[in-house]
Write a protein that holds these residues in place. Structure first.
Motif, PDB file in Angstrom:
ATOM      1  N   CYS A  41      12.854 -44.897 -16.159  1.00  0.00           N
ATOM      2  CA  CYS A  41      13.245 -44.453 -14.999  1.00  0.00           C
ATOM      3  C   CYS A  41      14.797 -45.016 -14.377  1.00  0.00           C
ATOM      4  N   HIS A  66       7.514 -48.173 -13.451  1.00  0.00           N
ATOM      5  CA  HIS A  66       6.778 -47.274 -12.155  1.00  0.00           C
ATOM      6  C   HIS A  66       6.415 -46.181 -12.963  1.00  0.00           C
ATOM      7  N   GLU A  67       6.589 -45.911 -14.300  1.00  0.00           N
ATOM      8  CA  GLU A  67       5.377 -44.428 -14.417  1.00  0.00           C
ATOM      9  C   GLU A  67       4.745 -44.621 -15.908  1.00  0.00           C
ATOM     10  N   GLU A 152       5.281 -39.079 -13.359  1.00  0.00           N
ATOM     11  CA  GLU A 152       5.869 -39.620 -12.605  1.00  0.00           C
ATOM     12  C   GLU A 152       6.626 -38.891 -11.804  1.00  0.00           C
TER      13      GLU A 152
END
Ligand SMILES: [Zn+2]
Length: 348
Positions: A41, A66-67, A152
């Motif tokens: 990201c 975080h994805e 996400e």
């Protein structure tokens, strides 16, 4: 806690694949997930290149990513809606369920929220992660791990489309054809917009956006956007404007784009305060909305992907193995205009 492999941001400009202590056992209400795919990201890359985002500063080594999507390998006590073997994707932000913001339904703006790969919280570029089951969502069989890891960023687009309160047949303008701009355009079209006029300076980005039916690309190096919007709407203006570029310049003229009573949704975050044309906004009674991450968008996003109405696969530009994670991040730093989303696969 035990020592496991992870992609660690040691400090600004320094990444390492090494062992680090991370929780590995699912407690009450939690599941343990074997991570399959993680998307790179812009925020991960920004921590790598700048060591901070606004007030969030990398003061100690932090695992990035975080994805993510993966498979449930352990289920903690009290978890009823997931079982071992379920393919899932995870919402990276976990709020305090009893906070005032959560009780208002706006858990994304809970000041106590913890979010993967936002200092000091570790991310998920590591083989296993423990996560609350309530923020873990089952993927239907026809949704791949790669698509699961796209939920996400797509949820940001869904939040923007939701905040816009789209009416079927609306005309949208999307400023900026980066990953989030394209996600917003796709979500706006899925949410009922008849067309999304997508504006950018980079033709390769516009070409990628133009793969989606309903997208009208406008290269603002060649064309005047206000004139184009007026031409396409018979001088009335667009119903919804999504500002996704984060460019302060976009705010100089953004008020010219909506029709009277239209809405501007601020998605991109300019680094510094921008000028705001109150008079034009008031004269047209323009509604202004803002977006911070998302709330209650995962299930809707997964449902749209599973239905076939939203296909995010064309946005996955390249896939790297976990051992090539640093290479993947250096490629992301290059910011090639033809790259939308780079992904890292841990479990091959
Ligand atoms: Zn992201």
């Amino acid at each position: 806690m035990s020592k496991v492999r992870a992609l660690v941001l040691e400090r600004q400009h320094e990444l390492a694949i090494r062992d680090i202590e991370l929780p590995q056992e699912a407690g009450r209400g939690e599941v343990k997930i074997k991570i399959h795919t993680v998307g790179v990201c812009g925020s991960d890359v920004h921590y790598y290149t700048h060591g901070k985002i606004g007030p969030f500063i990398v003061n100690e080594p932090m695992v990035l990513g975080h994805e993510a999507a993966g498979t449930v390998v352990e289920v903690g006590a009290g978890v009823t809606h997931l079982k071992v073997g379920d393919r899932v994707c995870m919402e990276p932000g976990v709020p305090d369920a009893n906070s005032k913001a959560s009780r208002l339904g706006m858990y994304n703006v809970d000041p106590a929220v913890t979010f993967w790969a936002t200092p000091p919280i570790h991310g998920v570029l590591t083989p296993f992660v423990v996560h609350p089951a309530n923020y873990t969502f089952k993927l239907p069989d026809n949704v791949s791990f790669a698509e699961g890891a796209m939920v996400e960023p797509f949820a940001v687009g869904m939040q923007a489309a939701t905040k816009a309160r789209i009416t079927p047949g609306d005309t949208a303008v999307v400023l900026g054809a980066g990953p989030i701009g394209i996600m917003v355009a796709v979500a706006a079209l899925a949410g009922g917009c008849a067309r999304a006029i997508v504006a950018d300076l980079a033709q390769p980005k516009l070409d990628i956006a133009a793969q989606y039916q309903g997208v009208i690309p406008v290269n603002i190096r060649e064309k005047n956007l206000i004139e184009e919007v007026n031409r396409l709407t018979d001088g009335w203006g667009a119903d919804v404007i999504f500002e996704c570029s984060g460019s302060p310049k976009a705010w100089d003229t953004v008020m010219e784009l909506p029709r009277p009573g239209g809405v501007i949704v601020a998605v991109g975050l300019p680094v510094n305060p921008v000028g705001f044309d109150v008079s034009t906004a008031s004269t047209k009674e323009i509604r202004i909305e803002t977006v911070f991450r998302y709330a209650h968008q995962y299930e809707r996003s997964i449902a749209l992907i599973a239905s076939g109405r939203v296909d995010l696969k064309p946005l996955i530009s390249e896939t790297f193995a976990f051992e090539q994670s640093i290479e993947a991040f250096d490629r992301a730093v290059e910011a090639r205009p033809s790259d939308v989303k780079l992904q890292i696969v841990l479990d091959q």
